[in-house]
Scaffold this motif. Structure first.
Motif, PDB file in Angstrom:
ATOM      1  N   LEU A 162      25.254  49.456  28.997  1.00 38.09           N
ATOM      2  CA  LEU A 162      24.587  48.145  28.803  1.00 38.09           C
ATOM      3  C   LEU A 162      24.044  47.801  30.324  1.00 38.09           C
ATOM      4  N   GLY A 163      24.333  48.485  31.289  1.00 36.27           N
ATOM      5  CA  GLY A 163      24.016  47.806  32.461  1.00 36.27           C
ATOM      6  C   GLY A 163      24.588  46.865  33.449  1.00 36.27           C
ATOM      7  N   PHE A 164      26.151  46.930  33.309  1.00 43.49           N
ATOM      8  CA  PHE A 164      26.618  45.932  33.897  1.00 43.49           C
ATOM      9  C   PHE A 164      27.753  46.528  34.968  1.00 43.49           C
ATOM     10  N   ARG A 165      28.274  45.729  35.787  1.00 46.50           N
ATOM     11  CA  ARG A 165      29.317  46.092  36.754  1.00 46.50           C
ATOM     12  C   ARG A 165      30.691  45.623  36.284  1.00 46.50           C
ATOM     13  N   ALA A 166      31.477  46.392  36.110  1.00 42.65           N
ATOM     14  CA  ALA A 166      32.986  46.006  35.620  1.00 42.65           C
ATOM     15  C   ALA A 166      34.050  45.758  36.839  1.00 42.65           C
ATOM     16  N   ILE A 167      34.678  44.676  37.101  1.00 41.55           N
ATOM     17  CA  ILE A 167      35.462  44.340  37.989  1.00 41.55           C
ATOM     18  C   ILE A 167      36.915  43.965  37.498  1.00 41.55           C
ATOM     19  N   ASP A 168      37.791  43.957  38.515  1.00 45.55           N
ATOM     20  CA  ASP A 168      39.097  43.489  38.068  1.00 45.55           C
ATOM     21  C   ASP A 168      38.973  41.931  38.206  1.00 45.55           C
ATOM     22  N   GLY A 169      39.608  41.026  37.420  1.00 44.29           N
ATOM     23  CA  GLY A 169      39.460  39.914  37.611  1.00 44.29           C
ATOM     24  C   GLY A 169      41.088  39.132  37.959  1.00 44.29           C
ATOM     25  N   PHE A 170      41.392  38.059  37.222  1.00 47.55           N
ATOM     26  CA  PHE A 170      42.705  37.557  37.484  1.00 47.55           C
ATOM     27  C   PHE A 170      43.720  38.238  36.847  1.00 47.55           C
ATOM     28  N   ALA A 171      44.877  38.156  37.041  1.00 48.46           N
ATOM     29  CA  ALA A 171      46.115  38.794  36.491  1.00 48.46           C
ATOM     30  C   ALA A 171      46.534  37.695  35.574  1.00 48.46           C
ATOM     31  N   GLU A 172      47.338  38.060  34.618  1.00 47.37           N
ATOM     32  CA  GLU A 172      47.976  37.086  33.611  1.00 47.37           C
ATOM     33  C   GLU A 172      48.716  36.110  34.401  1.00 47.37           C
ATOM     34  N   ARG A 173      48.614  34.833  34.540  1.00 47.24           N
ATOM     35  CA  ARG A 173      49.470  33.963  35.436  1.00 47.24           C
ATOM     36  C   ARG A 173      50.013  33.002  34.678  1.00 47.24           C
ATOM     37  N   VAL A 174      50.987  32.413  35.162  1.00 44.41           N
ATOM     38  CA  VAL A 174      51.614  30.940  34.399  1.00 44.41           C
ATOM     39  C   VAL A 174      50.853  29.858  35.024  1.00 44.41           C
ATOM     40  N   VAL A 175      50.102  29.329  33.859  1.00 40.29           N
ATOM     41  CA  VAL A 175      49.225  28.303  34.200  1.00 40.29           C
ATOM     42  C   VAL A 175      50.182  26.939  34.521  1.00 40.29           C
TER      43      VAL A 175
ATOM     44  N   ARG B  91      37.276  41.696  33.991  1.00 36.73           N
ATOM     45  CA  ARG B  91      38.613  41.645  33.172  1.00 36.73           C
ATOM     46  C   ARG B  91      39.606  40.559  33.630  1.00 36.73           C
ATOM     47  N   ASN B  92      39.619  39.678  32.593  1.00 38.72           N
ATOM     48  CA  ASN B  92      40.868  38.650  32.898  1.00 38.72           C
ATOM     49  C   ASN B  92      42.141  38.868  32.178  1.00 38.72           C
TER      50      ASN B  92
ATOM     51  N   THR C 180      22.844  35.857  38.554  1.00 39.29           N
ATOM     52  CA  THR C 180      24.071  36.658  38.247  1.00 39.29           C
ATOM     53  C   THR C 180      24.939  36.061  37.070  1.00 39.29           C
ATOM     54  N   LEU C 181      25.117  37.000  36.033  1.00 42.05           N
ATOM     55  CA  LEU C 181      25.865  36.649  34.865  1.00 42.05           C
ATOM     56  C   LEU C 181      27.310  37.109  35.239  1.00 42.05           C
ATOM     57  N   VAL C 182      28.106  36.375  34.823  1.00 43.20           N
ATOM     58  CA  VAL C 182      29.678  36.767  34.851  1.00 43.20           C
ATOM     59  C   VAL C 182      30.185  36.549  33.712  1.00 43.20           C
ATOM     60  N   THR C 183      30.544  37.674  33.125  1.00 42.06           N
ATOM     61  CA  THR C 183      31.363  37.647  31.652  1.00 42.06           C
ATOM     62  C   THR C 183      32.564  38.018  31.758  1.00 42.06           C
ATOM     63  N   PRO C 184      33.745  37.105  31.597  1.00 43.00           N
ATOM     64  CA  PRO C 184      34.965  37.446  31.739  1.00 43.00           C
ATOM     65  C   PRO C 184      35.376  37.907  30.177  1.00 43.00           C
ATOM     66  N   ILE C 185      36.318  38.984  30.182  1.00 41.69           N
ATOM     67  CA  ILE C 185      36.642  39.400  28.989  1.00 41.69           C
ATOM     68  C   ILE C 185      38.304  39.507  29.039  1.00 41.69           C
ATOM     69  N   ASN C 186      39.154  39.265  27.878  1.00 39.93           N
ATOM     70  CA  ASN C 186      40.579  39.550  27.928  1.00 39.93           C
ATOM     71  C   ASN C 186      40.709  40.929  28.195  1.00 39.93           C
ATOM     72  N   ASP C 187      41.785  41.508  28.982  1.00 41.64           N
ATOM     73  CA  ASP C 187      42.085  42.802  28.921  1.00 41.64           C
ATOM     74  C   ASP C 187      42.500  43.605  27.770  1.00 41.64           C
ATOM     75  N   SER C 188      41.751  43.609  26.755  1.00 46.32           N
ATOM     76  CA  SER C 188      42.239  44.363  25.704  1.00 46.32           C
ATOM     77  C   SER C 188      41.074  45.007  24.873  1.00 46.32           C
ATOM     78  N   PHE C 189      41.245  45.993  24.196  1.00 41.69           N
ATOM     79  CA  PHE C 189      40.244  46.632  23.252  1.00 41.69           C
ATOM     80  C   PHE C 189      39.719  45.586  22.229  1.00 41.69           C
ATOM     81  N   LEU C 190      40.466  44.662  21.903  1.00 43.51           N
ATOM     82  CA  LEU C 190      40.219  43.469  21.051  1.00 43.51           C
ATOM     83  C   LEU C 190      38.871  42.794  21.364  1.00 43.51           C
ATOM     84  N   ASP C 191      38.980  42.718  22.734  1.00 44.11           N
ATOM     85  CA  ASP C 191      37.901  41.615  23.376  1.00 44.11           C
ATOM     86  C   ASP C 191      36.598  42.554  23.501  1.00 44.11           C
TER      87      ASP C 191
END
Ligand SMILES: Nc1ncnc2c1ncn2[C@@H]1O[C@H](COP(=O)(O)OP(=O)(O)O)[C@@H](O)[C@H]1O
Ligand SMILES: [Mg+2]
Length: 231
Positions: A218-231, A193-194, A137-148
């Protein structure tokens, strides 16, 4: 290489690789969350940090360990290894030392653990490619914007049609092909999507549509990840 061929087959650990040729997209953060979630589900988890310059994953685990000690809480912890980068002037020598360490780490844990979670650096390297070719399993997080998006490919912002594939997407395709030839196994590629905005903007919808188009190509599954949170 024989060991590589064994990976992913019955009796050996399921390999989850966090990858994205971009720093700051949430690889190390997601790696920790995946490892802890699996531990909480009762799985035996080993973790490997291939990003030994940054060592974020290693630090997150050390922090968890320190917190457990301080509070007396029985927090689940994985068996962790950080692979040291070769430091000689010879690239071949460095790569062979890294290969040796990595293979030793994998072969030590692959039969005793259910999952191996591997964090990789945000830049192309020998070890990073090797890890990708081992992924079940390959997990690729991307920031939730077109820029990423550009880490995967380019999308026409008006029509969402895919206009090109990135260097990283080509590398993943190549890893998948190698893996299939080696042991017939197919890699499940998940793009997460992070830092999702809770505000649900129009832009968020554009990103979701763009990702959908890219996922077919490209053959991947897109899923929703973490919301923007205060770390
Ligand atoms: N969902 C999120 N909300 C807020 N901050 C985040 C989120 N995900 C990651 N971060 C922060 O962004 C920074 C980069 O994340 P990290 O996981 O180290 O990325 P990478 O490993 O891809 O370089 C870290 O400081 C991390 O705490
Ligand atoms: Mg990292």
């Amino acid at each position: 290489m024989l060991m590589q061929a064994n990976l992913g087959q019955s009796g050996s650990a399921h390999v989850i690789v966090l990858g994205n040729e971009k720093g700051g997209s949430g690889k190390s953060t997601t790696a920790l969350h995946i490892a802890v979630a699996l531990l909480k589900a009762g799985q035996r988890v080993a973790t490997i940090d291939l990003d030994c310059r940054q060592q974020s994953f290693t630090r997150y685990i050390a922090n968890r360990q320190a917190w457990a000690r301080r509070t007396g809480l029985a927090l689940e912890l994985p068996r962790h290894v950080c692979i040291k980068l070769g430091e000689t002037m010879q690239i071949a020598e460095n790569e062979s030392a890294e290969f040796e360490q990595f293979m030793t780490a994998v072969s030590t844990v692959e039969r005793m653990f259910d999952f191996i979670v591997i964090d990789t650096p945000g830049s192309d390297s020998y070890l990073m490619r090797l890890a990708h070719s081992m992924a079940d399993t390959l997990v690729t997080p991307i920031n939730d914007s077109f820029l990423d998006f550009d880490v995967l490919g380019t999308v026409d912002a008006a029509t969402y049609s895919v206009t090109g594939e990135s260097h990283y997407a080509e590398m993943v395709r190549d890893s998948r092909r190698k893996r299939r030839q080696l042991d017939g196994a197919s890699m499940d590629w998940i793009v997460v999507r992070n830092r999702l905005s809770m505000l649900g903007s129009r832009n968020t919808q554009f990103v979701a549509n763009g990702l959908k188009q890219l996922s077919f190509r490209l053959g991947f599954r897109a899923i929703d990840g973490f919301a923007e949170r205060v770390v």
